[in-house]
Write an enzyme that holds these catalytic residues in place. Structure first.
Site, PDB file in Angstrom:
ATOM      1  N   TYR A 188      83.131  -1.556  30.147  1.00 47.63           N
ATOM      2  CA  TYR A 188      82.448  -2.798  29.535  1.00 47.63           C
ATOM      3  C   TYR A 188      81.211  -3.445  30.346  1.00 47.63           C
ATOM      4  O   TYR A 188      81.697  -3.694  31.698  1.00 47.63           O
ATOM      5  CB  TYR A 188      83.727  -4.002  29.486  1.00 47.63           C
ATOM      6  CG  TYR A 188      84.674  -3.630  28.308  1.00 47.63           C
ATOM      7  CD1 TYR A 188      84.328  -3.981  26.924  1.00 47.63           C
ATOM      8  CD2 TYR A 188      85.844  -3.123  28.721  1.00 47.63           C
ATOM      9  CE1 TYR A 188      85.090  -3.519  26.054  1.00 47.63           C
ATOM     10  CE2 TYR A 188      86.938  -3.217  27.637  1.00 47.63           C
ATOM     11  CZ  TYR A 188      86.387  -3.246  26.265  1.00 47.63           C
ATOM     12  OH  TYR A 188      87.349  -2.867  25.187  1.00 47.63           O
ATOM     13  N   TYR A 244      73.036   1.989  29.310  1.00 51.67           N
ATOM     14  CA  TYR A 244      72.759   0.793  28.775  1.00 51.67           C
ATOM     15  C   TYR A 244      71.445   0.205  29.509  1.00 51.67           C
ATOM     16  O   TYR A 244      71.258   0.807  30.668  1.00 51.67           O
ATOM     17  CB  TYR A 244      73.839  -0.217  29.022  1.00 51.67           C
ATOM     18  CG  TYR A 244      75.049   0.214  28.090  1.00 51.67           C
ATOM     19  CD1 TYR A 244      75.406  -0.442  26.879  1.00 51.67           C
ATOM     20  CD2 TYR A 244      76.083   0.964  28.763  1.00 51.67           C
ATOM     21  CE1 TYR A 244      76.334  -0.347  26.270  1.00 51.67           C
ATOM     22  CE2 TYR A 244      77.084   1.073  27.920  1.00 51.67           C
ATOM     23  CZ  TYR A 244      77.487   0.763  26.546  1.00 51.67           C
ATOM     24  OH  TYR A 244      78.470   0.932  26.094  1.00 51.67           O
ATOM     25  N   ASP A 253      78.284  -3.402  20.890  1.00 49.93           N
ATOM     26  CA  ASP A 253      78.518  -4.840  20.546  1.00 49.93           C
ATOM     27  C   ASP A 253      77.433  -5.437  19.477  1.00 49.93           C
ATOM     28  O   ASP A 253      76.335  -4.982  19.345  1.00 49.93           O
ATOM     29  CB  ASP A 253      78.186  -5.950  21.716  1.00 49.93           C
ATOM     30  CG  ASP A 253      79.341  -5.726  22.740  1.00 49.93           C
ATOM     31  OD1 ASP A 253      80.536  -5.163  22.344  1.00 49.93           O
ATOM     32  OD2 ASP A 253      79.122  -5.838  23.900  1.00 49.93           O
TER      33      ASP A 253
END
Ligand SMILES: [Zn+2]
Ligand SMILES: [Zn+2]
Length: 453
Positions: free
Chosen positions: A402, A331, A265
């Site tokens: 996501y 992440y 992103d």
């Protein structure tokens, strides 16, 4: 079968040749080309001249003046026999002089001039036919009736290629040449098609707020308008554009194209060992590039924003593989919780999140992506630090998972999700990709999953 045998007999070759010669002046190459598939190790000009020689001798033996007269315009020995004092042949009615040795030399010189100043090792010559010559060729095959001809283009490509190779010392490569020289017969121009060069590596994005690739303004589509302050872009910088100037300079290229193995992103950093990418230099003047120096130059020019490592030569086939490859990613998310929860509770909920997750297309991207249900895996979810209602969590998941929605639940569109499991609101405040790796197809991630059990 018997017809085939008849076709290949010497009488038949000469009969066909006579029929072709009766159609109009024809140069040695164009005549020889009609029989190109019957012998190797000869040029078409040599084949054509041999046939004319035999025909002229036969005409002399048979006192066939008509045949000598048909040969005369493009065969000097026939003219001598007839007592015609003319050194020059008439222009060929098939190739209109394109196959004349002098013209082939001119084409080679034009090609060499077009290539001048460009670094390349291999080339191939191609021909953009003119309508007139294409028609001449069709008529010759139809009316001449040879079944052993090769295309005009093939001969021109080969003959100019030989000469160009001699002029430049470079080699012909039919499969993946550095440059294709197109002989444009209508424009009488040599036009270049230059193969891109491809450089692969990994990039780190050290700051938030920049996209991976150039992003034209939605309002004006790049022309410039008040919304984008006349820049034509939604964002003034991108990973792509930070890497581009050094590549443009090193390769003296006309443009670059950035290919990433997925993208993070805009508001996420890309840390750890970085994300694989390939940068393509379009129409490069230079092909041998000092990659260590380029790496240094990119890091210098993009200092504090983007870093690249491991630059290496790549090829076009790797771009497709890069785009198709799916990578597990890790992440690091800074999560703000609606209320404080115990470390024990959070850890146990995170443990329960490991496994399959159903995700409908997130609300935030639903305007540009079809609403679909995807199943992705969370391979691990680990609490790194908890301070009040701020938690730092590392999550390793399938390509395409996501993370923001896994945390917030996205109004129930992602299930299970952290917020629902904790029964408090949860949102991602900051997101970084800290590892992209372990290229995996379905099989290997399934295996990895099994290993964990
Ligand atoms: Zn010709
Ligand atoms: Zn605009």
């Amino acid at each position: 079968m018997s017809e085939d045998t008849a076709d290949n007999s010497p009488e038949s070759i000469l009969m066909t040749a006579k029929r072709i010669i009766a159609l109009g002046p024809i140069c040695d190459s164009c005549l020889g080309r009609q029989f190109a598939l019957l012998s190797t190790g000869l040029t078409n000009a040599e084949r054509g001249r041999s046939i004319k020689t035999v025909l002229a001798m036969q005409a002399s033996a048979n006192d066939d003046r008509a045949l000598l007269e048909e040969l005369a315009p493009t065969f000097r020995p026939a003219r001598l026999k007839l007592g015609i004092k003319e050194d020059e042949d008439l222009r060929c009615s098939v190739c209109l002089g394109e196959m004349a040795p002098k013209k082939l030399d001119i084409w080679a010189q034009k090609a060499a001039a077009a290539l001048d100043g460009r670094e390349y090792q291999t080339f191939v010559v191609g021909t953009r036919m003119s309508g007139l010559l294409a028609e001449n060729e069709e008529l010759l095959v139809a009316d001449g009736g040879s079944t052993h001809a090769e295309p005009f283009k093939s001969e021109l490509n080969r003959e100019v290629g030989k000469r160009l190779s001699a002029l430049t010392g470079k080699t012909v490569d039919l499969k993946s040449p550095d440059v294709v020289v197109h002989l444009n017969l209508d424009k009488e121009q040599a036009e270049l098609q230059v193969a891109s060069i491809f450089i692969r590596g990994r990039y780190k994005k050290l700051v938030r707020g920049i996209p991976q690739t150039r992003w034209p303004c939605r309002e004006c589509r790049g022309r410039g308008c008040p919304r984008c302050n006349g820049t034509g872009r939604m964002y003034q910088e991108s990973v792509d554009e930070l890497i581009r100037p050094a590549v443009m300079q090193a390769a003296a290229a006309e443009d670059t194209v950035f290919h990433g193995a997925g993208r993070e992103d805009i508001d996420a950093r890309m840390l750890g060992t970085g994300r694989p990418f390939i940068v393509e230099a379009v129409r490069p003047l230079m092909r041998s590039i000092d990659l260590a120096k380029l790496e240094e130059e990119i890091c210098l020019q993009a200092a504090g924003k983007v870093e690249v490592t491991g630059l290496a030569k790549a090829d076009s086939s790797m771009v497709e593989r890069l785009k198709e490859a799916t990578f597990e990613k890790t992440y690091s998310a800074l999560v703000r919780l609606g209320a404080e929860v115990s470390e024990e509770k959070l850890k146990s909920v995170l443990k329960d999140l490991e496994g399959s997750i159903d995700q409908r297309t997130p609300t935030r991207v639903s305007h540009r992506r079809a609403d679909k249900l995807r199943v992705r895996k969370v391979h691990s979810a680990e609490l790194i630090e908890l301070k009040g209602n701020l938690a730092r969590i590392n999550i390793r998941g399938d390509s395409g998972l996501y993370i923001k929605e896994l945390v917030s639940g996205d109004g129930g569109r992602t299930s299970p999700n952290l917020s629902e499991a904790l029964k408090v609101d949860a949102i991602v405040e900051e997101l970084d990709v800290i590892d992209v790796g372990g290229e995996s197809d379905g099989t290997s991630s399934r295996n990895a999953e099994e290993d964990k059990r």
